[in-house]
Design a protein around this motif. Structure first.
Motif, mmCIF file in Angstrom:
data_model
loop_
_atom_site.group_PDB
_atom_site.id
_atom_site.type_symbol
_atom_site.label_atom_id
_atom_site.label_comp_id
_atom_site.label_asym_id
_atom_site.label_seq_id
_atom_site.Cartn_x
_atom_site.Cartn_y
_atom_site.Cartn_z
ATOM 1 N N ARG A 175 -91.143 -132.801 16.903
ATOM 2 C CA ARG A 175 -92.447 -133.460 16.985
ATOM 3 C C ARG A 175 -92.230 -134.914 16.591
ATOM 4 O O ARG A 175 -91.896 -135.211 15.444
ATOM 5 N N GLU A 186 -98.177 -139.107 19.728
ATOM 6 C CA GLU A 186 -97.422 -138.011 19.127
ATOM 7 C C GLU A 186 -97.156 -136.956 20.194
ATOM 8 O O GLU A 186 -98.077 -136.494 20.866
ATOM 9 N N VAL A 188 -94.442 -133.491 21.487
ATOM 10 C CA VAL A 188 -93.444 -132.480 21.150
ATOM 11 C C VAL A 188 -92.375 -132.491 22.234
ATOM 12 O O VAL A 188 -92.669 -132.280 23.413
#
Length: 255
Positions: A175, A186, A188
């Protein structure tokens, strides 16, 4: 004499036999490179056989000179252009054939552009650590060259799952937080799901320190859309060539 030589070169460059020969030779080159990658690795085999004009192949103890993939690609471009000029006729069929020929040239050229324009490096981060520098060209015995990114990357969290009763990783992901001024994102990044920010794409490569360190691959490829454009143009050219003929046959059958 010069005119005769030019005619000979034109006939050779536009030859259908040359096209078939290039395809057969390219298949053989892929076969030799596939065998070589077991000994020298995928990256080294790609550089040795496909990114060079000349190379040395080997089958067991036998070694022999070869034309590299770069020279084969250049010859293919010349053949496509020359044969297109020589054989393509007028009308809708000829227009479609011209579009398909130019699309094939674009497909080959896009491969060359990606080779020269593509930048690929690695980024090693520990949880909570951020960096704006990747390492390009790192190999065994060579440290590589640092390249500064126009933004920073922070590893917020790293997770790894193992198969039951095994230390073999099932999946692992990072992450990460990308930031450039007020622009933040942000994402993943996992084994089969890359992340992207600021024109760069990030892939999950591996990890270390028992899961406390994540290794990401950072890739910038400005020409990445050209192959898709070339494939689409090839499809359009083929459609222009053959769809009208199919409709003509359909109308003929109805009559």
């Amino acid at each position: 004499m010069k005119i005769v030589a030019l005619k000979f070169f034109y006939a050779l460059a536009s030859s259908k036999r040359l096209a078939v020969g290039l395809m057969v030779y390219a298949t053989f080159l892929v076969f030799v490179a596939t065998l070589a990658q077991r000994e020298i690795g995928v990256a080294a085999a790609q550089a040795e056989y496909f990114e060079s004009f000349f190379c040395v192949g080997s089958l067991g103890p036998l070694k022999f000179p070869l034309f590299g993939g770069a020279l084969v690609g250049l010859a293919a471009v010349v053949n496509i252009l020359a044969s297109g000029w020589r054989y393509v006729s007028g009308g809708l069929f000829g227009f479609g054939a011209s579009v398909a020929h130019m699309a094939l040239v674009l497909l080959i050229v896009s491969g060359a552009l990606q080779y020269f324009m593509r930048v690929e490096g690695s980024l090693v981060l520990r949880e909570g650590m951020s960096s704006d520098t990747i390492v390009v060209g790192a190999k065994e015995g060579a440290a590589g060259e640092p390249v500064k990114l126009p933004f920073s990357v922070k590893l917020a969290d790293f997770s790894v799952e193992h198969w039951d009763s095994s230390s073999t990783p099932k999946s692992f992901s990072s992450r990460v937080e990308f930031s450039r001024g007020e622009n933040r994102s942000e994402q993943v990044v996992s084994m089969n799901s890359p992340g992207s920010f600021g024109g760069w794409t990030f892939y999950q490569m591996s990890y270390g320190d028992g899961g406390r360190t994540s290794v990401l691959a950072a890739v910038r490829n400005p020409a990445r859309l050209l192959p898709w454009l070339a494939v689409g143009a090839t499809f359009i050219g083929m459609a222009i060539m053959f769809l009208p003929r199919l409709f003509e046959k359909g109308r003929g059958g109805d009559e």
